[in-house]
Design a protein around this motif. Structure first.
Motif, PDB file in Angstrom:
ATOM      1  N   ALA A 124       0.833  -1.206   0.000  1.00 54.73           N
ATOM      2  CA  ALA A 124       0.000   0.000   0.000  1.00 54.73           C
ATOM      3  C   ALA A 124       0.869   1.259   0.000  1.00 54.73           C
ATOM      4  N   SER A 131       0.215   3.872   1.453  1.00 56.53           N
ATOM      5  CA  SER A 131       0.237   4.400   2.822  1.00 56.53           C
ATOM      6  C   SER A 131       1.453   3.910   3.591  1.00 56.53           C
ATOM      7  N   ARG A 160       0.983   1.980  -9.801  1.00 53.28           N
ATOM      8  CA  ARG A 160      -0.098   1.281  -9.102  1.00 53.28           C
ATOM      9  C   ARG A 160      -1.442   1.412  -9.816  1.00 53.28           C
ATOM     10  N   CYS A 188      -3.378   8.869   4.678  1.00 54.57           N
ATOM     11  CA  CYS A 188      -2.982   7.547   4.180  1.00 54.57           C
ATOM     12  C   CYS A 188      -4.194   6.761   3.684  1.00 54.57           C
ATOM     13  N   ASP A 205      -4.690   5.518  -0.272  1.00 55.19           N
ATOM     14  CA  ASP A 205      -4.960   4.108  -0.578  1.00 55.19           C
ATOM     15  C   ASP A 205      -6.298   3.961  -1.299  1.00 55.19           C
ATOM     16  N   SER A 206      -7.292   4.769  -0.928  1.00 52.15           N
ATOM     17  CA  SER A 206      -8.606   4.688  -1.590  1.00 52.15           C
ATOM     18  C   SER A 206      -8.501   5.121  -3.051  1.00 52.15           C
ATOM     19  N   ASP A 250      -7.079   2.116  -4.808  1.00 57.08           N
ATOM     20  CA  ASP A 250      -8.096   1.069  -4.888  1.00 57.08           C
ATOM     21  C   ASP A 250      -9.132   1.390  -5.958  1.00 57.08           C
TER      22      ASP A 250
END
Length: 195
Positions: free
Chosen positions: A83, A85, A141, A183, A187-188, A191
């Motif tokens: 991740a 984060s 990513r 963080c 990450d969201s 995703d």
């Protein structure tokens, strides 16, 4: 005619200058006071740098190089399975560690003086370049180039502001709670790009 400075020696001098500026601050430095602080004559500096602006340009470039090198070796930087984060938290811990704290303060000081118009950055890409570098981690990513640059800009700005808040207030609990929210947000974004 003076002997040309080798790139390696110029880098050594630049690193010594950065170390001195991290101890004394950058707001009112001159080549003379800087040379005195390094225990050298001003000739050592003028041999490598034409003037104060050339020295400042070299300092900014070297600070960027050092920041990028540190991020590249951060576990997870180039591993999309980890991740973002985790990379952010690792950078946070490193930047505020005893060995890096003076450098972090120097970078925040440079940003503050430049934002106040009291330090003319020879290369205004000092901030944009960091966003582009962090964006490369996000593209890796799955974010598009534009989305990655936007997210990296927000991430870097929030990260810097949280560091400044912590350095000014010392309120670690409140600031780190905000870091947790930052963080979760980054990450969201990753995703959502992968969905």
């Amino acid at each position: 005619m003076p002997r040309p400075a080798s790139p390696e020696r110029r880098r050594e001098v630049t690193d010594a200058v950065i170390g001195q500026l991290a101890r004394t601050g950058i707001g009112s430095f001159s080549l003379r006071t800087l040379a005195e602080g390094l225990g050298q004559s001003t000739r050592v500096l003028t041999h490598h740098f034409a003037d104060k602006n050339a020295l400042l340009a070299a300092v900014l470039q070297r600070l960027d190089e050092r920041q990028h090198e540190a991020l590249r070796v951060t576990p997870g930087w180039d591993d999309p399975a980890i991740a973002v984060s985790e990379v952010v938290r690792s950078a946070w811990r490193r930047n505020l560690s005893p060995g890096e704290l003076d450098m972090t303060r120097l970078i925040r000081e440079i940003e503050g003086l430049a934002a106040a118009g009291r330090l003319a950055l020879p290369h205004p890409d000092f901030v944009r370049g960091r966003a582009e570098f962090v964006a490369s981690c996000l593209v890796h990513r799955g974010l598009t180039d534009q989305a990655a640059l936007t997210c990296a800009t927000l991430l870097n700005s929030a990260f810097s502001s949280l560091q400044a808040d912590f350095l000014i207030t010392g309120d670690g609990d409140r600031v780190e709670t905000a870091l947790d929210a930052l963080c979760a947000w980054i990450d969201s974004q990753v995703d959502r790009a992968r969905a």
